[in-house]
Design a protein around this motif. Structure first.
Motif, short mmCIF file in Angstrom:
data_model
loop_
_atom_site.label_atom_id
_atom_site.label_comp_id
_atom_site.label_asym_id
_atom_site.label_seq_id
_atom_site.Cartn_x
_atom_site.Cartn_y
_atom_site.Cartn_z
N VAL A 1 -15.59 37.74 58.86
CA VAL A 1 -16.60 37.00 60.26
C VAL A 1 -17.86 37.07 59.69
O VAL A 1 -18.44 38.13 59.16
CB VAL A 1 -16.08 37.73 61.32
CG1 VAL A 1 -17.13 37.08 62.61
CG2 VAL A 1 -14.68 37.50 61.79
N ASP A 2 -18.63 35.86 60.12
CA ASP A 2 -20.11 36.20 59.73
C ASP A 2 -20.81 35.34 61.01
O ASP A 2 -20.75 34.12 61.10
CB ASP A 2 -20.50 35.45 58.45
CG ASP A 2 -21.91 35.62 58.05
OD1 ASP A 2 -22.84 35.83 59.04
OD2 ASP A 2 -22.30 35.37 56.96
N PHE A 3 -21.14 36.04 61.95
CA PHE A 3 -21.77 35.62 63.07
C PHE A 3 -23.30 36.10 63.07
O PHE A 3 -23.62 37.30 62.34
CB PHE A 3 -20.98 36.20 64.26
CG PHE A 3 -20.00 35.67 64.85
CD1 PHE A 3 -19.22 34.79 63.97
CD2 PHE A 3 -19.49 35.81 66.15
CE1 PHE A 3 -17.90 34.31 64.60
CE2 PHE A 3 -18.21 35.20 66.58
CZ PHE A 3 -17.65 34.24 65.65
N PRO A 4 -24.14 35.67 63.98
CA PRO A 4 -25.34 36.18 64.08
C PRO A 4 -25.42 37.76 64.13
O PRO A 4 -26.78 38.12 63.49
CB PRO A 4 -26.31 35.50 65.08
CG PRO A 4 -25.42 34.12 65.27
CD PRO A 4 -23.87 34.45 64.78
N THR B 1 -18.35 41.07 58.80
CA THR B 1 -17.53 41.95 58.32
C THR B 1 -17.73 42.18 56.84
O THR B 1 -17.34 43.36 56.26
CB THR B 1 -16.12 41.56 58.53
OG1 THR B 1 -16.09 40.09 57.93
CG2 THR B 1 -15.79 41.30 60.04
N ASN B 2 -18.49 41.30 56.17
CA ASN B 2 -18.60 41.23 54.59
C ASN B 2 -20.35 40.93 54.36
O ASN B 2 -20.48 39.80 54.51
CB ASN B 2 -17.77 40.26 53.81
CG ASN B 2 -18.03 40.24 52.45
OD1 ASN B 2 -18.73 41.09 51.92
ND2 ASN B 2 -17.50 39.31 51.80
N LYS B 3 -20.94 41.96 54.22
CA LYS B 3 -22.45 41.92 53.87
C LYS B 3 -22.72 41.31 52.33
O LYS B 3 -23.88 41.19 52.21
CB LYS B 3 -23.23 43.15 54.29
CG LYS B 3 -23.08 43.47 55.89
CD LYS B 3 -23.73 44.82 56.32
CE LYS B 3 -23.73 44.94 57.73
NZ LYS B 3 -22.46 45.22 58.17
N ASN B 4 -21.61 41.43 51.51
CA ASN B 4 -22.12 40.94 50.28
C ASN B 4 -21.24 40.02 49.82
O ASN B 4 -20.00 40.27 49.20
CB ASN B 4 -22.02 42.30 49.39
CG ASN B 4 -22.83 43.36 49.71
OD1 ASN B 4 -24.09 43.29 49.57
ND2 ASN B 4 -22.31 44.50 50.21
#
Length: 315
Positions: free
Chosen positions: A37-40, A44-47
């Motif tokens: 998941v990538d929400f504002p 879940t995954n920063k890289n």
């Protein structure tokens, strides 16, 4: 969802278009699921991994205009009879690409992104509802135009068909919010956003609506969302009859496409409409797209809009 929100427990969820299927994950369950998941305000995954692909291959095989026209004419029949004022009519398109669903999730630029491994990926620009400090807001996005057209922003704002579509959705969602909130107001009307795509750049028209959540819904997120679904911006108005029209006109099942997903952090909520959606079905990828149809819509323009939305925002 009500149980989790009553106990202020964070969770992530997805709900399908018909609101008859949902998956709810605690943060631990989400980690174990492999879903990304990538929400504002939640990732879940920063890289993200490098795709290793320099030259993107992308081919789309939309349905023929004749196939699209069959459902379009069904929609127009109901609009002329007064059964609906606005119908969101969509289609699915086979796409071929050297990108995997994971590649698309990692590289696409969008406000909201989610990857369900081996099932689907989406990269959505559209908020459904957001809750902060008991204020609920929504930002319906209706109306698009090719950004390269001279005076495109003004033409979009003043186009009779696009205005009717946008006004109808704004009125519908203002009414929807009034079921779960008090002091509902239109905060910003006809905001124009710029969307970059692989094929052509678009302007999209949005408005902002907000209200104060009624006390009975403040700790019952599931019940609140149940009152609001399906999302008005990807359905139409009035909701019950328009849903019948969509199920008659479309020759495929939307599934999770045009459903919603969101993250509750224990206090506040952020959700999006699952559009710009690519689904894996038996090893083939299908892009689902469409737009709002009114009695003023013409076949050629709507068919082109459906095709224009088949893109990945990777640059």
């Amino acid at each position: 969802m009500d149980q989790y929100s009553e106990s202020a427990m964070p969770f992530f969820f997805i709900i399908n278009f018909l609101a008859d299927e949902a998956e709810v994950f605690s943060e631990k369950e989400l980690t174990n699921s492999g879903i990304e998941v990538d929400f504002p305000n939640y990732k879940t995954n920063k890289n993200p991994a490098e795709s290793g692909i320099e030259n993107i291959e992308w081919k789309a095989y939309p349905c023929t205009k004749e196939a699209y026209e069959k459902g379009f004419n069904m929609v127009q029949k109901h609009l002329r009879r007064g059964d609906s004022y606005l119908v969101n009519y969509t289609a699915k398109t086979l796409v071929e690409t050297n990108l995997s669903l994971k590649n698309i999730f990692d590289k696409a630029e969008a406000k909201y992104k989610m990857l369900y491994p081996n099932k689907f990926v989406f990269f959505s620009p559209e908020t459904f509802v957001e809750i902060k400090d008991n204020v609920i807001s929504t930002c319906p996005m209706k109306g698009t135009i090719d950004a390269d057209i001279p005076d495109a922003e003004q033409k979009l704002k003043n186009d009779t068909k696009e205005k009717a579509e946008h006004y109808t959705v704004v009125d519908l969602l203002r009414n929807d919010l009034s079921m779960v909130a008090d002091e509902v107001r239109l905060k910003h009307f006809q905001r124009i956003d710029y969307l970059k795509t692989t094929n052509k750049n678009l302007y999209a028209m949005s408005s902002d609506i907000e209200g104060i959540i009624k006390p009975k819904y403040r700790k019952n997120i599931g019940s609140l969302l149940e009152k609001l679904l399906p999302a008005g911006s990807i359905l139409g108005a009035p909701k019950p009859k328009t849903l019948e029209i969509i199920l008659e006109a479309e020759d495929y099942e939307r599934g999770y496409y045009t459903g919603i997903c969101g993250y509750f952090d224990g206090k506040d909520l952020d959700t999006c409409v699952m559009i710009r959606f690519i689904e894996n079905h038996d090893g083939k990828l299908y892009f689902k797209s469409g737009g709002g149809i009114t009695h003023m819509s013409d076949l050629d323009s709507e068919y082109e809009e459906m095709k224009n939305k088949i893109y990945v925002p990777i640059y």
